[in-house]
Motif scaffolding. Sequence first.
Motif, PDB file in Angstrom:
ATOM      1  N   ARG A 152       1.051  -1.230  -0.143  1.00 55.30           N
ATOM      2  CA  ARG A 152      -0.046  -0.143  -0.012  1.00 55.30           C
ATOM      3  C   ARG A 152       0.903   1.265   0.100  1.00 55.30           C
ATOM      4  O   ARG A 152       0.434   2.039  -0.785  1.00 55.30           O
ATOM      5  N   SER A 202       3.932   1.487  -1.220  1.00 53.77           N
ATOM      6  CA  SER A 202       4.271   1.622  -2.445  1.00 53.77           C
ATOM      7  C   SER A 202       3.128   2.292  -3.528  1.00 53.77           C
ATOM      8  O   SER A 202       3.603   3.246  -4.478  1.00 53.77           O
ATOM      9  N   ALA A 203       1.842   2.045  -3.554  1.00 57.85           N
ATOM     10  CA  ALA A 203       0.893   2.548  -4.242  1.00 57.85           C
ATOM     11  C   ALA A 203       0.851   3.911  -3.980  1.00 57.85           C
ATOM     12  O   ALA A 203       0.352   4.478  -5.064  1.00 57.85           O
ATOM     13  N   ALA A 253      -5.517   0.552  -2.497  1.00 62.65           N
ATOM     14  CA  ALA A 253      -5.145   1.705  -1.434  1.00 62.65           C
ATOM     15  C   ALA A 253      -6.386   1.505  -0.601  1.00 62.65           C
ATOM     16  O   ALA A 253      -6.188   1.597   0.651  1.00 62.65           O
ATOM     17  N   GLY A 287       4.170   2.567  -7.232  1.00 61.81           N
ATOM     18  CA  GLY A 287       3.970   1.121  -7.534  1.00 61.81           C
ATOM     19  C   GLY A 287       5.331   0.390  -7.652  1.00 61.81           C
ATOM     20  O   GLY A 287       5.424  -0.805  -7.906  1.00 61.81           O
ATOM     21  N   LEU A 333      -2.163  -2.785  -8.492  1.00 57.93           N
ATOM     22  CA  LEU A 333      -1.560  -2.205  -7.186  1.00 57.93           C
ATOM     23  C   LEU A 333      -1.963  -0.630  -7.514  1.00 57.93           C
ATOM     24  O   LEU A 333      -1.753  -0.104  -6.104  1.00 57.93           O
ATOM     25  N   VAL A 334      -1.811   0.134  -8.432  1.00 56.32           N
ATOM     26  CA  VAL A 334      -1.902   1.498  -8.410  1.00 56.32           C
ATOM     27  C   VAL A 334      -3.345   1.785  -8.855  1.00 56.32           C
ATOM     28  O   VAL A 334      -3.454   3.117  -9.067  1.00 56.32           O
TER      29      VAL A 334
END
Length: 348
Positions: A71, A73-74, A302, A79, A296-297
Amino acid sequence: MTDQMMIRREGCVGLLSLNRPKAIHALTLEMCHAMSAALTEWTGDDAVKAVILDHSEGRGFCAGGDIAFLRNSALNDGGVSGRKFFHDEYQLNHQMFTYAKPIVAFMDGITMGGGVGISQPAKYRVATENTRFAMPETGIGLFPDVGGGWHLSRLQGRMGQFLALTGARLDGAECLWAGLATHYLPSDALAEAKERIAHGHEPGGVLSALAVTPPPARIEGNAAAIAKHFASDRYEDILASLELDDTEWAAKELATLRTKSPQTCKVALRQLAESAALTDFADNMRMEYRIAARVLVRPDFAEGVRAVIVDKDNAPRWNPATPEEVSEELLDAIFAPLPEGEEWMPLG
Protein backbone atom coordinates in the motif's frame (compact mmCIF):
# COMPACT_ATOMS: atom_id res chain seq x y z
CA MET A 1 20.40 -14.68 5.80
CA THR A 2 17.63 -12.98 7.75
CA ASP A 3 16.12 -13.18 11.21
CA GLN A 4 12.74 -13.34 9.46
CA MET A 5 13.57 -16.88 8.30
CA MET A 6 15.08 -19.86 10.09
CA ILE A 7 16.97 -21.79 7.42
CA ARG A 8 18.99 -24.86 8.30
CA ARG A 9 19.92 -28.41 7.39
CA GLU A 10 18.62 -31.25 9.51
CA GLY A 11 19.47 -34.79 8.52
CA CYS A 12 18.70 -35.14 4.85
CA VAL A 13 16.28 -32.22 4.57
CA GLY A 14 16.52 -28.50 4.16
CA LEU A 15 14.26 -26.62 6.56
CA LEU A 16 12.58 -23.31 5.74
CA SER A 17 10.80 -21.88 8.79
CA LEU A 18 8.95 -18.58 8.49
CA ASN A 19 9.84 -16.43 11.49
CA ARG A 20 7.68 -13.31 11.83
CA PRO A 21 5.21 -14.51 14.49
CA LYS A 22 3.93 -11.04 15.39
CA ALA A 23 2.91 -10.55 11.73
CA ILE A 24 1.58 -14.14 11.42
CA HIS A 25 4.66 -14.75 9.27
CA ALA A 26 3.52 -12.44 6.47
CA LEU A 27 6.06 -12.53 3.65
CA THR A 28 8.56 -9.76 3.10
CA LEU A 29 10.84 -9.37 0.09
CA GLU A 30 13.74 -10.36 2.33
CA MET A 31 12.02 -13.64 3.21
CA CYS A 32 11.32 -14.41 -0.45
CA HIS A 33 14.96 -13.81 -1.34
CA ALA A 34 16.19 -15.97 1.55
CA MET A 35 13.96 -18.89 0.60
CA SER A 36 14.89 -18.64 -3.05
CA ALA A 37 18.62 -18.59 -2.27
CA ALA A 38 18.32 -21.64 0.00
CA LEU A 39 16.36 -23.59 -2.61
CA THR A 40 18.97 -22.73 -5.23
CA GLU A 41 21.78 -23.91 -2.92
CA TRP A 42 20.01 -27.17 -2.05
CA THR A 43 19.33 -27.96 -5.70
CA GLY A 44 22.98 -28.92 -6.14
CA ASP A 45 23.38 -30.60 -2.73
CA ASP A 46 22.88 -34.37 -3.10
CA ALA A 47 22.65 -34.72 0.68
CA VAL A 48 19.38 -32.75 0.67
CA LYS A 49 16.64 -35.18 -0.34
CA ALA A 50 13.60 -33.02 0.51
CA VAL A 51 12.60 -29.56 1.75
CA ILE A 52 10.33 -28.87 4.71
CA LEU A 53 8.43 -25.56 4.84
CA ASP A 54 6.81 -24.54 8.12
CA HIS A 55 6.61 -21.68 10.62
CA SER A 56 8.55 -21.13 13.82
CA GLU A 57 5.74 -20.43 16.29
CA GLY A 58 2.34 -18.82 16.67
CA ARG A 59 -1.15 -19.37 15.34
CA GLY A 60 -0.49 -18.98 11.66
CA PHE A 61 1.57 -20.60 8.94
CA CYS A 62 1.54 -17.45 6.77
CA ALA A 63 -1.09 -14.71 6.68
CA GLY A 64 -0.06 -13.41 3.24
CA GLY A 65 2.25 -10.80 1.80
CA ASP A 66 3.41 -7.52 3.29
CA ILE A 67 0.23 -5.56 2.55
CA ALA A 68 1.37 -2.41 4.36
CA PHE A 69 4.51 -2.32 2.22
CA LEU A 70 2.48 -2.71 -0.96
CA ARG A 71 0.00 0.00 0.00
CA ASN A 72 2.86 2.38 0.82
CA SER A 73 4.29 1.69 -2.63
CA ALA A 74 0.94 2.37 -4.29
CA LEU A 75 0.59 5.68 -2.47
CA ASN A 76 4.17 6.94 -2.48
CA ASP A 77 6.35 5.54 -5.28
CA GLY A 78 3.90 4.86 -8.08
CA GLY A 79 4.05 1.13 -7.42
CA VAL A 80 7.74 0.72 -8.23
CA SER A 81 8.77 -1.12 -5.04
CA GLY A 82 5.47 -3.02 -5.01
CA ARG A 83 6.06 -4.35 -8.50
CA LYS A 84 9.54 -5.47 -7.42
CA PHE A 85 7.95 -7.35 -4.51
CA PHE A 86 5.45 -9.09 -6.77
CA HIS A 87 8.12 -9.88 -9.38
CA ASP A 88 10.45 -11.61 -6.94
CA GLU A 89 7.68 -13.29 -4.93
CA TYR A 90 6.34 -14.79 -8.16
CA GLN A 91 9.83 -16.02 -9.03
CA LEU A 92 9.84 -17.90 -5.72
CA ASN A 93 6.38 -19.33 -6.43
CA HIS A 94 7.59 -20.59 -9.81
CA GLN A 95 10.86 -21.91 -8.38
CA MET A 96 8.91 -23.97 -5.85
CA PHE A 97 6.42 -25.20 -8.45
CA THR A 98 9.22 -26.51 -10.69
CA TYR A 99 11.57 -27.67 -7.89
CA ALA A 100 13.11 -31.09 -8.56
CA LYS A 101 13.12 -32.25 -4.94
CA PRO A 102 9.92 -32.84 -2.95
CA ILE A 103 8.73 -29.94 -0.82
CA VAL A 104 6.55 -30.64 2.22
CA ALA A 105 4.48 -27.65 3.34
CA PHE A 106 2.91 -27.80 6.79
CA MET A 107 -0.15 -25.52 6.63
CA ASP A 108 -0.69 -25.59 10.39
CA GLY A 109 -2.73 -22.46 11.09
CA ILE A 110 -3.70 -19.41 9.04
CA THR A 111 -2.72 -19.95 5.39
CA MET A 112 -3.80 -17.01 3.27
CA GLY A 113 -2.67 -15.08 0.20
CA GLY A 114 1.10 -15.31 0.02
CA GLY A 115 0.93 -18.33 2.33
CA VAL A 116 -1.15 -20.09 -0.30
CA GLY A 117 1.43 -19.08 -2.90
CA ILE A 118 4.28 -20.88 -1.12
CA SER A 119 2.31 -23.93 0.05
CA GLN A 120 0.28 -24.91 -3.04
CA PRO A 121 3.36 -25.52 -5.24
CA ALA A 122 4.59 -28.12 -2.73
CA LYS A 123 4.29 -31.81 -3.66
CA TYR A 124 2.96 -32.52 -0.17
CA ARG A 125 0.57 -30.09 1.52
CA VAL A 126 -0.32 -30.98 5.08
CA ALA A 127 -3.48 -29.64 6.72
CA THR A 128 -4.31 -29.91 10.42
CA GLU A 129 -7.18 -29.05 12.74
CA ASN A 130 -5.65 -25.56 12.94
CA THR A 131 -5.62 -24.84 9.19
CA ARG A 132 -7.57 -21.80 8.02
CA PHE A 133 -7.12 -21.43 4.28
CA ALA A 134 -8.33 -18.42 2.28
CA MET A 135 -7.67 -16.14 -0.66
CA PRO A 136 -9.33 -12.98 0.72
CA GLU A 137 -8.04 -10.48 -1.84
CA THR A 138 -11.44 -9.37 -3.18
CA GLY A 139 -11.96 -7.66 0.18
CA ILE A 140 -8.94 -5.40 -0.26
CA GLY A 141 -9.10 -4.66 -3.98
CA LEU A 142 -6.16 -6.88 -4.94
CA PHE A 143 -6.76 -10.26 -6.67
CA PRO A 144 -5.99 -13.94 -5.89
CA ASP A 145 -2.40 -13.90 -7.13
CA VAL A 146 0.77 -15.88 -6.22
CA GLY A 147 -0.40 -18.63 -8.55
CA GLY A 148 -4.00 -18.47 -7.35
CA GLY A 149 -5.24 -18.41 -10.91
CA TRP A 150 -3.57 -21.75 -11.58
CA HIS A 151 -4.42 -23.51 -8.32
CA LEU A 152 -8.00 -22.31 -7.91
CA SER A 153 -9.03 -22.79 -11.54
CA ARG A 154 -8.13 -26.47 -11.27
CA LEU A 155 -10.44 -27.26 -8.34
CA GLN A 156 -13.60 -29.19 -9.11
CA GLY A 157 -17.17 -27.89 -9.14
CA ARG A 158 -16.34 -24.17 -9.45
CA MET A 159 -14.92 -24.28 -5.94
CA GLY A 160 -12.01 -22.10 -7.04
CA GLN A 161 -14.29 -19.38 -8.35
CA PHE A 162 -16.28 -19.49 -5.11
CA LEU A 163 -13.13 -19.15 -2.99
CA ALA A 164 -11.70 -16.39 -5.18
CA LEU A 165 -14.85 -14.25 -5.11
CA THR A 166 -16.04 -14.72 -1.52
CA GLY A 167 -12.72 -15.12 0.28
CA ALA A 168 -14.32 -18.03 2.19
CA ARG A 169 -12.17 -19.71 4.81
CA LEU A 170 -11.69 -23.47 4.70
CA ASP A 171 -10.59 -25.60 7.63
CA GLY A 172 -8.15 -28.48 7.29
CA ALA A 173 -10.80 -31.10 6.58
CA GLU A 174 -12.26 -28.92 3.85
CA CYS A 175 -8.82 -28.36 2.32
CA LEU A 176 -8.28 -32.10 2.09
CA TRP A 177 -11.73 -32.63 0.56
CA ALA A 178 -11.20 -29.86 -2.00
CA GLY A 179 -7.74 -31.06 -3.02
CA LEU A 180 -5.86 -28.11 -1.55
CA ALA A 181 -4.15 -30.45 0.92
CA THR A 182 -2.68 -33.88 0.23
CA HIS A 183 -2.75 -35.12 3.84
CA TYR A 184 -4.54 -34.38 7.11
CA LEU A 185 -2.51 -34.83 10.29
CA PRO A 186 -3.23 -33.88 13.89
CA SER A 187 -0.96 -31.00 14.85
CA ASP A 188 0.64 -33.02 17.64
CA ALA A 189 1.97 -35.46 15.01
CA LEU A 190 3.83 -32.84 12.97
CA ALA A 191 7.08 -32.97 14.95
CA GLU A 192 7.28 -36.73 14.46
CA ALA A 193 6.53 -36.37 10.75
CA LYS A 194 9.32 -33.85 10.32
CA GLU A 195 11.75 -35.99 12.30
CA ARG A 196 11.04 -39.09 10.22
CA ILE A 197 11.42 -37.21 6.96
CA ALA A 198 14.68 -35.66 8.19
CA HIS A 199 15.95 -39.16 8.96
CA GLY A 200 15.53 -40.21 5.37
CA HIS A 201 12.08 -41.74 5.26
CA GLU A 202 10.09 -41.04 2.10
CA PRO A 203 7.81 -38.04 2.80
CA GLY A 204 4.67 -39.48 1.24
CA GLY A 205 4.97 -42.69 3.20
CA VAL A 206 5.57 -40.82 6.46
CA LEU A 207 2.58 -38.55 5.97
CA SER A 208 0.29 -41.42 4.97
CA ALA A 209 1.35 -43.41 8.05
CA LEU A 210 0.62 -40.51 10.42
CA ALA A 211 -2.52 -39.22 8.68
CA VAL A 212 -5.89 -39.50 10.36
CA THR A 213 -9.45 -39.34 9.08
CA PRO A 214 -10.56 -35.70 9.32
CA PRO A 215 -13.96 -34.50 10.50
CA PRO A 216 -16.62 -34.15 7.80
CA ALA A 217 -15.90 -31.35 5.32
CA ARG A 218 -18.70 -28.87 5.98
CA ILE A 219 -18.37 -27.22 2.58
CA GLU A 220 -19.26 -30.50 0.88
CA GLY A 221 -22.85 -29.86 1.92
CA ASN A 222 -22.85 -26.66 -0.18
CA ALA A 223 -20.94 -28.10 -3.15
CA ALA A 224 -23.99 -28.47 -5.37
CA ALA A 225 -25.14 -24.92 -4.66
CA ILE A 226 -21.64 -23.57 -5.35
CA ALA A 227 -21.41 -25.43 -8.66
CA LYS A 228 -24.82 -24.08 -9.67
CA HIS A 229 -24.57 -20.44 -8.62
CA PHE A 230 -20.89 -19.88 -9.47
CA ALA A 231 -21.08 -21.64 -12.85
CA SER A 232 -20.69 -18.52 -14.98
CA ASP A 233 -17.52 -16.57 -15.71
CA ARG A 234 -19.71 -13.45 -15.85
CA TYR A 235 -19.95 -11.83 -12.42
CA GLU A 236 -23.41 -10.37 -13.02
CA ASP A 237 -24.71 -13.88 -13.77
CA ILE A 238 -23.42 -15.18 -10.44
CA LEU A 239 -25.08 -12.35 -8.52
CA ALA A 240 -28.36 -12.86 -10.41
CA SER A 241 -28.30 -16.60 -9.72
CA LEU A 242 -27.84 -16.04 -5.98
CA GLU A 243 -30.61 -13.42 -5.97
CA LEU A 244 -33.07 -16.00 -7.30
CA ASP A 245 -32.27 -18.45 -4.49
CA ASP A 246 -34.25 -17.83 -1.30
CA THR A 247 -32.07 -20.02 0.93
CA GLU A 248 -30.18 -18.60 3.90
CA TRP A 249 -26.90 -19.77 2.39
CA ALA A 250 -27.47 -17.88 -0.86
CA ALA A 251 -28.47 -14.73 1.00
CA LYS A 252 -25.31 -14.93 3.09
CA GLU A 253 -23.02 -15.40 0.08
CA LEU A 254 -24.75 -12.63 -1.84
CA ALA A 255 -24.31 -10.26 1.10
CA THR A 256 -20.64 -11.23 1.25
CA LEU A 257 -20.13 -10.50 -2.45
CA ARG A 258 -21.79 -7.10 -2.09
CA THR A 259 -18.91 -6.06 0.20
CA LYS A 260 -16.18 -7.03 -2.28
CA SER A 261 -14.43 -4.96 -4.93
CA PRO A 262 -16.41 -5.35 -8.18
CA GLN A 263 -13.22 -4.77 -10.13
CA THR A 264 -11.41 -7.54 -8.28
CA CYS A 265 -14.28 -9.99 -8.68
CA LYS A 266 -14.36 -9.49 -12.43
CA VAL A 267 -10.56 -9.67 -12.63
CA ALA A 268 -10.56 -12.95 -10.65
CA LEU A 269 -13.16 -14.61 -12.88
CA ARG A 270 -11.24 -13.69 -16.02
CA GLN A 271 -7.94 -14.68 -14.40
CA LEU A 272 -9.20 -18.17 -13.51
CA ALA A 273 -10.82 -18.65 -16.91
CA GLU A 274 -7.61 -17.74 -18.73
CA SER A 275 -5.41 -19.76 -16.38
CA ALA A 276 -7.51 -22.90 -16.83
CA ALA A 277 -6.50 -22.91 -20.51
CA LEU A 278 -2.76 -22.60 -19.79
CA THR A 279 -0.33 -25.51 -19.71
CA ASP A 280 2.73 -23.70 -18.32
CA PHE A 281 2.81 -22.30 -14.79
CA ALA A 282 5.26 -19.61 -15.95
CA ASP A 283 2.64 -18.28 -18.35
CA ASN A 284 0.21 -18.04 -15.45
CA MET A 285 2.70 -16.07 -13.37
CA ARG A 286 3.40 -13.77 -16.30
CA MET A 287 -0.33 -13.06 -16.59
CA GLU A 288 -0.66 -12.47 -12.85
CA TYR A 289 2.28 -10.06 -12.87
CA ARG A 290 0.59 -8.02 -15.59
CA ILE A 291 -2.54 -7.86 -13.43
CA ALA A 292 -0.57 -7.02 -10.29
CA ALA A 293 1.33 -4.21 -12.00
CA ARG A 294 -2.00 -2.56 -12.87
CA VAL A 295 -4.28 -3.21 -9.90
CA LEU A 296 -1.58 -2.19 -7.41
CA VAL A 297 -1.96 1.44 -8.46
CA ARG A 298 -5.68 1.43 -9.20
CA PRO A 299 -7.95 3.06 -6.57
CA ASP A 300 -9.43 -0.10 -5.05
CA PHE A 301 -6.24 -1.54 -3.56
CA ALA A 302 -5.18 1.43 -1.39
CA GLU A 303 -8.83 2.02 -0.46
CA GLY A 304 -9.48 -1.63 0.40
CA VAL A 305 -6.43 -1.84 2.65
CA ARG A 306 -7.46 1.43 4.29
CA ALA A 307 -10.94 0.14 5.05
CA VAL A 308 -10.01 -3.36 6.21
CA ILE A 309 -6.54 -3.02 7.75
CA VAL A 310 -5.67 0.65 8.41
CA ASP A 311 -8.86 2.36 9.58
CA LYS A 312 -10.79 -0.91 10.06
CA ASP A 313 -14.12 0.77 9.28
CA ASN A 314 -14.92 -2.01 6.76
CA ALA A 315 -16.61 0.57 4.56
CA PRO A 316 -14.54 0.68 1.36
CA ARG A 317 -15.60 3.09 -1.36
CA TRP A 318 -14.93 1.01 -4.46
CA ASN A 319 -14.14 2.66 -7.79
CA PRO A 320 -15.83 1.49 -10.01
CA ALA A 321 -18.64 1.12 -7.50
CA THR A 322 -20.75 -1.51 -9.28
CA PRO A 323 -20.08 -4.58 -11.41
CA GLU A 324 -21.79 -2.95 -14.38
CA GLU A 325 -19.28 -0.08 -14.27
CA VAL A 326 -16.30 -2.45 -14.56
CA SER A 327 -16.02 -2.38 -18.34
CA GLU A 328 -14.46 -4.92 -20.67
CA GLU A 329 -12.13 -2.13 -21.79
CA LEU A 330 -10.85 -1.74 -18.23
CA LEU A 331 -10.32 -5.49 -17.90
CA ASP A 332 -8.52 -5.60 -21.24
CA ALA A 333 -6.18 -2.86 -20.03
CA ILE A 334 -5.46 -4.71 -16.77
CA PHE A 335 -4.64 -7.96 -18.62
CA ALA A 336 -2.72 -6.41 -21.51
CA PRO A 337 0.95 -7.30 -22.09
CA LEU A 338 3.45 -4.99 -20.42
CA PRO A 339 5.95 -2.94 -22.42
CA GLU A 340 9.01 -4.78 -23.70
CA GLY A 341 11.51 -5.34 -20.91
CA GLU A 342 8.90 -5.08 -18.14
CA GLU A 343 7.34 -8.54 -18.45
CA TRP A 344 7.81 -11.09 -15.66
CA MET A 345 10.47 -13.78 -16.18
CA PRO A 346 11.26 -16.89 -14.12
CA LEU A 347 14.63 -17.27 -12.42
CA GLY A 348 17.53 -18.54 -14.46
